[in-house]
Design a protein around this motif. Sequence first.
Motif, mmCIF file in Angstrom:
data_model
loop_
_atom_site.group_PDB
_atom_site.id
_atom_site.type_symbol
_atom_site.label_atom_id
_atom_site.label_comp_id
_atom_site.label_asym_id
_atom_site.label_seq_id
_atom_site.Cartn_x
_atom_site.Cartn_y
_atom_site.Cartn_z
ATOM 1 N N ILE A 276 79.377 58.466 80.072
ATOM 2 C CA ILE A 276 78.129 58.666 81.669
ATOM 3 C C ILE A 276 78.762 58.332 82.506
ATOM 4 O O ILE A 276 78.784 59.160 84.109
ATOM 5 C CB ILE A 276 76.708 58.208 81.101
ATOM 6 N N LEU A 277 79.623 56.759 82.047
ATOM 7 C CA LEU A 277 80.291 56.638 83.071
ATOM 8 C C LEU A 277 81.504 56.947 83.680
ATOM 9 O O LEU A 277 81.749 57.208 85.326
ATOM 10 C CB LEU A 277 80.522 55.097 82.979
ATOM 11 N N GLU A 278 82.034 57.544 83.158
ATOM 12 C CA GLU A 278 83.627 58.691 83.516
ATOM 13 C C GLU A 278 83.312 59.632 84.159
ATOM 14 O O GLU A 278 83.955 60.288 85.530
ATOM 15 C CB GLU A 278 84.159 59.039 82.306
ATOM 16 N N GLU A 279 81.812 60.304 84.097
ATOM 17 C CA GLU A 279 81.170 61.139 84.345
ATOM 18 C C GLU A 279 81.056 61.146 85.983
ATOM 19 O O GLU A 279 81.287 62.063 87.108
ATOM 20 C CB GLU A 279 80.151 62.680 83.467
ATOM 21 N N PHE A 280 80.142 60.209 86.100
ATOM 22 C CA PHE A 280 79.771 59.438 86.995
ATOM 23 C C PHE A 280 81.268 59.475 88.062
ATOM 24 O O PHE A 280 80.744 59.080 89.425
ATOM 25 C CB PHE A 280 79.085 58.788 87.284
ATOM 26 N N LEU A 281 82.382 58.947 87.676
ATOM 27 C CA LEU A 281 83.176 58.044 88.882
ATOM 28 C C LEU A 281 83.923 59.229 89.167
ATOM 29 O O LEU A 281 84.521 59.422 90.260
ATOM 30 C CB LEU A 281 84.154 57.263 87.049
ATOM 31 N N ALA A 282 84.183 60.393 87.679
ATOM 32 C CA ALA A 282 84.964 61.441 88.954
ATOM 33 C C ALA A 282 84.318 62.075 89.409
ATOM 34 O O ALA A 282 84.960 63.278 90.135
ATOM 35 C CB ALA A 282 85.188 62.563 87.611
ATOM 36 N N ALA A 283 83.125 62.533 90.305
ATOM 37 C CA ALA A 283 82.305 63.114 90.550
ATOM 38 C C ALA A 283 82.493 63.211 92.176
ATOM 39 O O ALA A 283 83.045 61.839 92.483
ATOM 40 C CB ALA A 283 80.325 63.195 90.426
ATOM 41 N N ASP A 284 83.137 63.844 92.768
ATOM 42 C CA ASP A 284 82.888 63.699 94.541
ATOM 43 C C ASP A 284 81.717 63.283 94.873
ATOM 44 O O ASP A 284 81.242 62.996 96.085
ATOM 45 C CB ASP A 284 83.822 64.456 94.722
ATOM 46 N N VAL A 285 81.007 64.533 94.408
ATOM 47 C CA VAL A 285 79.261 64.993 94.755
ATOM 48 C C VAL A 285 78.839 64.671 93.455
ATOM 49 O O VAL A 285 78.702 65.520 92.890
ATOM 50 C CB VAL A 285 79.592 66.758 95.749
ATOM 51 N N LEU A 286 77.257 64.629 94.232
ATOM 52 C CA LEU A 286 75.651 64.316 92.992
ATOM 53 C C LEU A 286 74.920 64.967 93.965
ATOM 54 O O LEU A 286 74.847 64.776 95.307
ATOM 55 C CB LEU A 286 75.468 63.141 92.847
ATOM 56 N N VAL A 287 74.722 66.381 93.012
ATOM 57 C CA VAL A 287 73.155 66.805 93.162
ATOM 58 C C VAL A 287 72.102 65.912 92.230
ATOM 59 O O VAL A 287 72.143 66.359 91.478
ATOM 60 C CB VAL A 287 73.025 68.189 93.734
ATOM 61 N N ILE A 288 70.908 65.333 92.666
ATOM 62 C CA ILE A 288 70.187 65.339 91.885
ATOM 63 C C ILE A 288 68.399 65.392 92.467
ATOM 64 O O ILE A 288 68.486 66.062 92.831
ATOM 65 C CB ILE A 288 69.922 63.619 91.820
ATOM 66 N N GLY A 289 68.234 66.245 91.663
ATOM 67 C CA GLY A 289 66.526 66.994 90.901
ATOM 68 C C GLY A 289 65.320 65.775 90.313
ATOM 69 O O GLY A 289 65.925 65.030 89.808
ATOM 70 N N ALA A 290 64.735 65.290 91.563
ATOM 71 C CA ALA A 290 63.362 64.445 90.766
ATOM 72 C C ALA A 290 62.460 64.508 91.237
ATOM 73 O O ALA A 290 61.566 64.914 92.771
ATOM 74 C CB ALA A 290 64.301 62.719 91.413
ATOM 75 N N GLY A 291 61.636 64.474 90.564
ATOM 76 C CA GLY A 291 60.272 63.899 90.913
ATOM 77 C C GLY A 291 59.132 62.737 91.113
ATOM 78 O O GLY A 291 60.068 62.277 90.776
ATOM 79 N N LEU A 292 58.649 62.726 91.762
ATOM 80 C CA LEU A 292 58.282 61.142 92.089
ATOM 81 C C LEU A 292 56.631 61.274 91.124
ATOM 82 O O LEU A 292 55.846 61.478 91.431
ATOM 83 C CB LEU A 292 57.679 60.919 93.815
ATOM 84 N N TYR A 293 57.430 61.135 90.418
ATOM 85 C CA TYR A 293 55.874 60.126 88.993
ATOM 86 C C TYR A 293 55.548 58.742 89.106
ATOM 87 O O TYR A 293 56.499 57.974 88.893
ATOM 88 C CB TYR A 293 56.715 60.671 87.531
ATOM 89 N N ASN A 294 54.472 58.784 89.462
ATOM 90 C CA ASN A 294 53.350 57.315 89.600
ATOM 91 C C ASN A 294 54.405 56.210 90.579
ATOM 92 O O ASN A 294 54.713 55.680 90.446
ATOM 93 C CB ASN A 294 53.416 56.758 88.609
ATOM 94 N N PHE A 295 54.656 57.134 91.878
ATOM 95 C CA PHE A 295 55.347 56.492 92.713
ATOM 96 C C PHE A 295 56.561 56.187 92.432
ATOM 97 O O PHE A 295 57.027 56.007 93.603
ATOM 98 C CB PHE A 295 53.948 55.596 93.543
#
Length: 203
Positions: free
Chosen positions: A79-98
């Motif tokens: 997971i760390l290597e995948e993150f470090l290798a990325a130039d751009v991150l696109v994240i989808g998230a909801g707001l759950y209980n604030f």
Amino acid sequence: MKLLHLDSSVLGPYSVSRDLSADITKKLSAAAGVEVSYRDLAATPVPHLSGLTLAAGMGNYDASNDAATQADLALSGSILEEFLAADVLVIGAGLYNFTIPSQLKAWIDRICVAGKTFRYGANGPEGLCGGKRVIVALARGGIYSSGPAAGFEHGETYLKAVFGFLGITDVEFVIAEGVALGDEAKAAAVSGAKTKIESLKAA
């Protein structure tokens, strides 16, 4: 250029954030040379960080005879290597209980690693991941940008803070809020978010 696309909503095809994050990824990946990786944190959850894994990672626990902890350390590493290798991150998230979904928080716990993504120096913490771009598609059921609920918003504020801690200052939000306030409000929120997506600069 490498783009890492993450989704964390548990709502599947009914998710607004998934719809928006897919649109963002489609727009950015239209450029030549963009390599996209995808991780669905709801369909395949990252386990919450265990005490033994944390202790082993800090060198305080010998996991050589602990197969489960070794496997968890290997997952953290990938997971760390995948993150470090990325130039751009696109994240989808909801707001759950604030705040953000726990599935996304579990992923964040795997990338916040002292000596890898941040370090402590003479002047305090220093982020080591500068240069990355993060775009978050955030769906909120109510209105949190202003009004009486504004103080309860801990999704946008948390993500901006944690990525800033890692040295990432290029953090953009595409927000659809009020999506639980009826069909008309949802349609208007989604339309506004999609208009913003069209204005995003190319990858």
